[in-house]
Design a protein around this motif. Structure first.
Motif, PDB file in Angstrom:
ATOM      1  N   ALA A  63       0.832  -1.204   0.000  1.00 31.69           N
ATOM      2  CA  ALA A  63       0.000   0.000   0.000  1.00 31.69           C
ATOM      3  C   ALA A  63       0.862   1.247   0.000  1.00 31.69           C
ATOM      4  O   ALA A  63       0.563   2.226  -0.688  1.00 31.69           O
ATOM      5  CB  ALA A  63      -0.919   0.000   1.226  1.00 31.69           C
ATOM      6  N   ALA A  64       1.950   1.219   0.759  1.00 26.80           N
ATOM      7  CA  ALA A  64       2.843   2.374   0.795  1.00 26.80           C
ATOM      8  C   ALA A  64       3.532   2.568  -0.541  1.00 26.80           C
ATOM      9  O   ALA A  64       3.727   3.682  -1.007  1.00 26.80           O
ATOM     10  CB  ALA A  64       3.885   2.204   1.901  1.00 26.80           C
ATOM     11  N   VAL A  65       3.875   1.470  -1.186  1.00 29.90           N
ATOM     12  CA  VAL A  65       4.505   1.563  -2.499  1.00 29.90           C
ATOM     13  C   VAL A  65       3.537   2.161  -3.494  1.00 29.90           C
ATOM     14  O   VAL A  65       3.884   3.018  -4.304  1.00 29.90           O
ATOM     15  CB  VAL A  65       4.990   0.169  -2.980  1.00 29.90           C
ATOM     16  N   GLN A  66       2.274   1.713  -3.446  1.00 27.44           N
ATOM     17  CA  GLN A  66       1.283   2.238  -4.359  1.00 27.44           C
ATOM     18  C   GLN A  66       1.080   3.728  -4.150  1.00 27.44           C
ATOM     19  O   GLN A  66       0.783   4.465  -5.077  1.00 27.44           O
ATOM     20  CB  GLN A  66      -0.056   1.511  -4.171  1.00 27.44           C
ATOM     21  N   ALA A  67       1.246   4.179  -2.898  1.00 31.50           N
ATOM     22  CA  ALA A  67       1.078   5.596  -2.600  1.00 31.50           C
ATOM     23  C   ALA A  67       2.282   6.416  -3.021  1.00 31.50           C
ATOM     24  O   ALA A  67       2.239   7.633  -3.027  1.00 31.50           O
ATOM     25  CB  ALA A  67       0.827   5.793  -1.098  1.00 31.50           C
ATOM     26  N   GLY A  68       3.379   5.748  -3.378  1.00 27.68           N
ATOM     27  CA  GLY A  68       4.571   6.465  -3.807  1.00 27.68           C
ATOM     28  C   GLY A  68       5.394   6.976  -2.652  1.00 27.68           C
ATOM     29  O   GLY A  68       6.216   7.866  -2.805  1.00 27.68           O
ATOM     30  N   ASN A  69       5.189   6.423  -1.453  1.00 20.20           N
ATOM     31  CA  ASN A  69       5.906   6.878  -0.279  1.00 20.20           C
ATOM     32  C   ASN A  69       6.754   5.759   0.290  1.00 20.20           C
ATOM     33  O   ASN A  69       6.392   4.602   0.231  1.00 20.20           O
ATOM     34  CB  ASN A  69       4.929   7.329   0.825  1.00 20.20           C
ATOM     35  N   SER A  70       7.878   6.127   0.863  1.00 18.88           N
ATOM     36  CA  SER A  70       8.682   5.155   1.570  1.00 18.88           C
ATOM     37  C   SER A  70       8.197   5.083   3.007  1.00 18.88           C
ATOM     38  O   SER A  70       7.334   5.833   3.424  1.00 18.88           O
ATOM     39  CB  SER A  70      10.155   5.574   1.522  1.00 18.88           C
ATOM     40  N   ALA A  71       8.771   4.176   3.786  1.00 26.52           N
ATOM     41  CA  ALA A  71       8.304   3.975   5.161  1.00 26.52           C
ATOM     42  C   ALA A  71       8.529   5.200   6.018  1.00 26.52           C
ATOM     43  O   ALA A  71       7.859   5.388   7.011  1.00 26.52           O
ATOM     44  CB  ALA A  71       9.019   2.770   5.774  1.00 26.52           C
ATOM     45  N   ASN A  72       9.486   6.042   5.657  1.00 23.78           N
ATOM     46  CA  ASN A  72       9.738   7.234   6.467  1.00 23.78           C
ATOM     47  C   ASN A  72       9.079   8.471   5.874  1.00 23.78           C
ATOM     48  O   ASN A  72       9.460   9.588   6.203  1.00 23.78           O
ATOM     49  CB  ASN A  72      11.245   7.466   6.620  1.00 23.78           C
ATOM     50  N   GLY A  73       8.094   8.292   4.996  1.00 30.19           N
ATOM     51  CA  GLY A  73       7.310   9.412   4.508  1.00 30.19           C
ATOM     52  C   GLY A  73       7.938  10.159   3.356  1.00 30.19           C
ATOM     53  O   GLY A  73       7.444  11.208   2.965  1.00 30.19           O
ATOM     54  N   ARG A  74       9.017   9.661   2.791  1.00 27.31           N
ATOM     55  CA  ARG A  74       9.681  10.357   1.701  1.00 27.31           C
ATOM     56  C   ARG A  74       8.935  10.101   0.396  1.00 27.31           C
ATOM     57  O   ARG A  74       8.699   8.966   0.017  1.00 27.31           O
ATOM     58  CB  ARG A  74      11.128   9.886   1.600  1.00 27.31           C
ATOM     59  N   VAL A  75       8.563  11.161  -0.313  1.00 26.02           N
ATOM     60  CA  VAL A  75       7.863  11.036  -1.584  1.00 26.02           C
ATOM     61  C   VAL A  75       8.899  10.918  -2.694  1.00 26.02           C
ATOM     62  O   VAL A  75       9.754  11.779  -2.851  1.00 26.02           O
ATOM     63  CB  VAL A  75       6.961  12.260  -1.838  1.00 26.02           C
ATOM     64  N   THR A  76       8.838   9.840  -3.472  1.00 28.58           N
ATOM     65  CA  THR A  76       9.842   9.603  -4.500  1.00 28.58           C
ATOM     66  C   THR A  76       9.320   9.783  -5.912  1.00 28.58           C
ATOM     67  O   THR A  76      10.106   9.947  -6.842  1.00 28.58           O
ATOM     68  CB  THR A  76      10.408   8.177  -4.362  1.00 28.58           C
ATOM     69  N   ALA A  77       8.018   9.736  -6.113  1.00 30.96           N
ATOM     70  CA  ALA A  77       7.435   9.955  -7.435  1.00 30.96           C
ATOM     71  C   ALA A  77       5.931  10.148  -7.298  1.00 30.96           C
ATOM     72  O   ALA A  77       5.314   9.610  -6.379  1.00 30.96           O
ATOM     73  CB  ALA A  77       7.725   8.779  -8.364  1.00 30.96           C
ATOM     74  N   THR A  78       5.369  10.935  -8.201  1.00 27.39           N
ATOM     75  CA  THR A  78       3.924  11.140  -8.232  1.00 27.39           C
ATOM     76  C   THR A  78       3.444  10.982  -9.666  1.00 27.39           C
ATOM     77  O   THR A  78       4.230  10.748 -10.589  1.00 27.39           O
ATOM     78  CB  THR A  78       3.551  12.550  -7.722  1.00 27.39           C
ATOM     79  N   ALA A  79       2.142  11.157  -9.861  1.00 23.98           N
ATOM     80  CA  ALA A  79       1.582  11.033 -11.207  1.00 23.98           C
ATOM     81  C   ALA A  79       2.175  12.065 -12.157  1.00 23.98           C
ATOM     82  O   ALA A  79       2.223  11.855 -13.373  1.00 23.98           O
ATOM     83  CB  ALA A  79       0.063  11.183 -11.152  1.00 23.98           C
ATOM     84  N   ARG A  80       2.651  13.179 -11.617  1.00 24.29           N
ATOM     85  CA  ARG A  80       3.252  14.206 -12.476  1.00 24.29           C
ATOM     86  C   ARG A  80       4.509  13.687 -13.152  1.00 24.29           C
ATOM     87  O   ARG A  80       4.783  14.022 -14.316  1.00 24.29           O
ATOM     88  CB  ARG A  80       3.578  15.458 -11.651  1.00 24.29           C
ATOM     89  N   GLN A  81       5.274  12.864 -12.443  1.00 19.38           N
ATOM     90  CA  GLN A  81       6.480  12.294 -13.053  1.00 19.38           C
ATOM     91  C   GLN A  81       6.104  11.302 -14.164  1.00 19.38           C
ATOM     92  O   GLN A  81       6.774  11.238 -15.189  1.00 19.38           O
ATOM     93  CB  GLN A  81       7.349  11.611 -11.994  1.00 19.38           C
ATOM     94  N   LEU A  82       5.026  10.539 -13.939  1.00 22.02           N
ATOM     95  CA  LEU A  82       4.565   9.623 -14.974  1.00 22.02           C
ATOM     96  C   LEU A  82       4.131  10.387 -16.219  1.00 22.02           C
ATOM     97  O   LEU A  82       4.478  10.026 -17.355  1.00 22.02           O
ATOM     98  CB  LEU A  82       3.417   8.760 -14.452  1.00 22.02           C
ATOM     99  N   GLU A  83       3.373  11.462 -16.028  1.00 20.06           N
ATOM    100  CA  GLU A  83       2.937  12.275 -17.154  1.00 20.06           C
ATOM    101  C   GLU A  83       4.124  12.863 -17.897  1.00 20.06           C
ATOM    102  O   GLU A  83       4.136  12.926 -19.135  1.00 20.06           O
ATOM    103  CB  GLU A  83       2.019  13.399 -16.651  1.00 20.06           C
ATOM    104  N   SER A  84       5.142  13.293 -17.149  1.00 20.13           N
ATOM    105  CA  SER A  84       6.333  13.858 -17.787  1.00 20.13           C
ATOM    106  C   SER A  84       7.063  12.806 -18.607  1.00 20.13           C
ATOM    107  O   SER A  84       7.546  13.089 -19.716  1.00 20.13           O
ATOM    108  CB  SER A  84       7.272  14.436 -16.717  1.00 20.13           C
ATOM    109  N   MET A  85       7.153  11.584 -18.071  1.00 22.25           N
ATOM    110  CA  MET A  85       7.820  10.518 -18.824  1.00 22.25           C
ATOM    111  C   MET A  85       7.058  10.199 -20.113  1.00 22.25           C
ATOM    112  O   MET A  85       7.669   9.927 -21.148  1.00 22.25           O
ATOM    113  CB  MET A  85       7.965   9.266 -17.961  1.00 22.25           C
ATOM    114  N   ILE A  86       5.735  10.209 -20.046  1.00 24.02           N
ATOM    115  CA  ILE A  86       4.935   9.954 -21.247  1.00 24.02           C
ATOM    116  C   ILE A  86       5.228  11.022 -22.295  1.00 24.02           C
ATOM    117  O   ILE A  86       5.446  10.712 -23.483  1.00 24.02           O
ATOM    118  CB  ILE A  86       3.436   9.920 -20.898  1.00 24.02           C
TER     119      ILE A  86
END
Length: 236
Positions: A63-86
């Motif tokens: 669930a945390a992976v799906q949210a894009g967060n690590s266990a310590n709350g660090r955000v590593t990617a969001t939908a904006r990065q996916l859109e940029s890659m597209i």
């Protein structure tokens, strides 16, 4: 001489021809994403979200992976990065005048995204990717420290401004029962009761957040600004 050495052996494209090439690609080329490229995009995005996870986060839940967060709350990617890659994959396909976006285009887009994040969103303390640096200017490690400073500052402000505060809580430049003092006075008082010095940039952010939350009013600017605790906050 340096430029000549770098371009030696490479074909030179006249500016006019390059301009026409780009105009043609933008106007007439509209590549579609193949099923293989779509799968590669999903995998690249998942891999990107894992970039910022450290050893302690390796056992994070799905669930945390799906949210894009690590266990310590660090955000590593969001939908904006996916859109940029597209968009980058599509642009790379256009550059090839291709009718389809292929896996190779996705791979190039993924490389560009990774390098961009390493350059702009790496927490210097941990060496890990943290998009909070781009979104808020504060890494997750800063955010934890900021939250702790905010709790201490709020307690200090309310205790010093309470009508029942004793002389030990009195502030030297607080004219109204301790409910107002300069920025520097509050910061000095906070440092006196802290185990480690409070970074001014974090205290600045705390002041802004407490003002937004309606706890304080601020008059003036800089270190001489007057910070006034609202009566409504004192009585809550």
């Amino acid at each position: 001489a340096g430029d000549a050495a770098e371009t030696e052996g490479l074909p030179m494209v006249p500016t006019e021809k390059l301009t026409r090439y780009i105009a043609y690609a933008r106007r007439y080329v509209a590549p579609t994403i193949t099923d293989e490229a779509a799968a590669a995009l999903v995998q690249a995005y998942v891999d990107l979200r894992r970039m910022g996870r450290d050893t302690a986060a390796a056992n994070t839940t799905s669930a945390a992976v799906q949210a894009g967060n690590s266990a310590n709350g660090r955000v590593t990617a969001t939908a904006r990065q996916l859109e940029s890659m597209i968009r980058m994959a599509e642009a790379h396909a256009k550059m090839r005048l291709s009718e389809t976006v292929d896996v190779g285009d996705v791979n190039e887009a993924s490389k560009l995204m990774r390098e961009a994040l390493r350059e702009s969103a790496t927490d210097p303390r941990t060496g890990l990717i943290d998009l909070d640096l781009l979104n808020t200017g504060f890494a997750a490690s800063d955010r934890r420290q900021l939250d702790a400073i905010k709790r201490e500052t709020r307690s200090l402000l309310l205790a010093s401004s309470s009508g029942g505060a004793g002389p030990e809580n009195a502030l030297p430049d607080a004219p109204h029962a301790g409910n107002s003092a300069t920025y520097q006075t509050w910061l000095d008082r906070l440092n006196d009761q802290s185990y480690a010095p409070v970074p001014p940039r974090l205290f600045d952010q705390v002041v802004r957040e407490l003002q937004t939350e309606g706890i304080i009013n601020v008059v003036g600017s800089g270190r001489s600004m007057l910070i006034v605790v609202k009566q409504s906050a004192i009585h809550n």
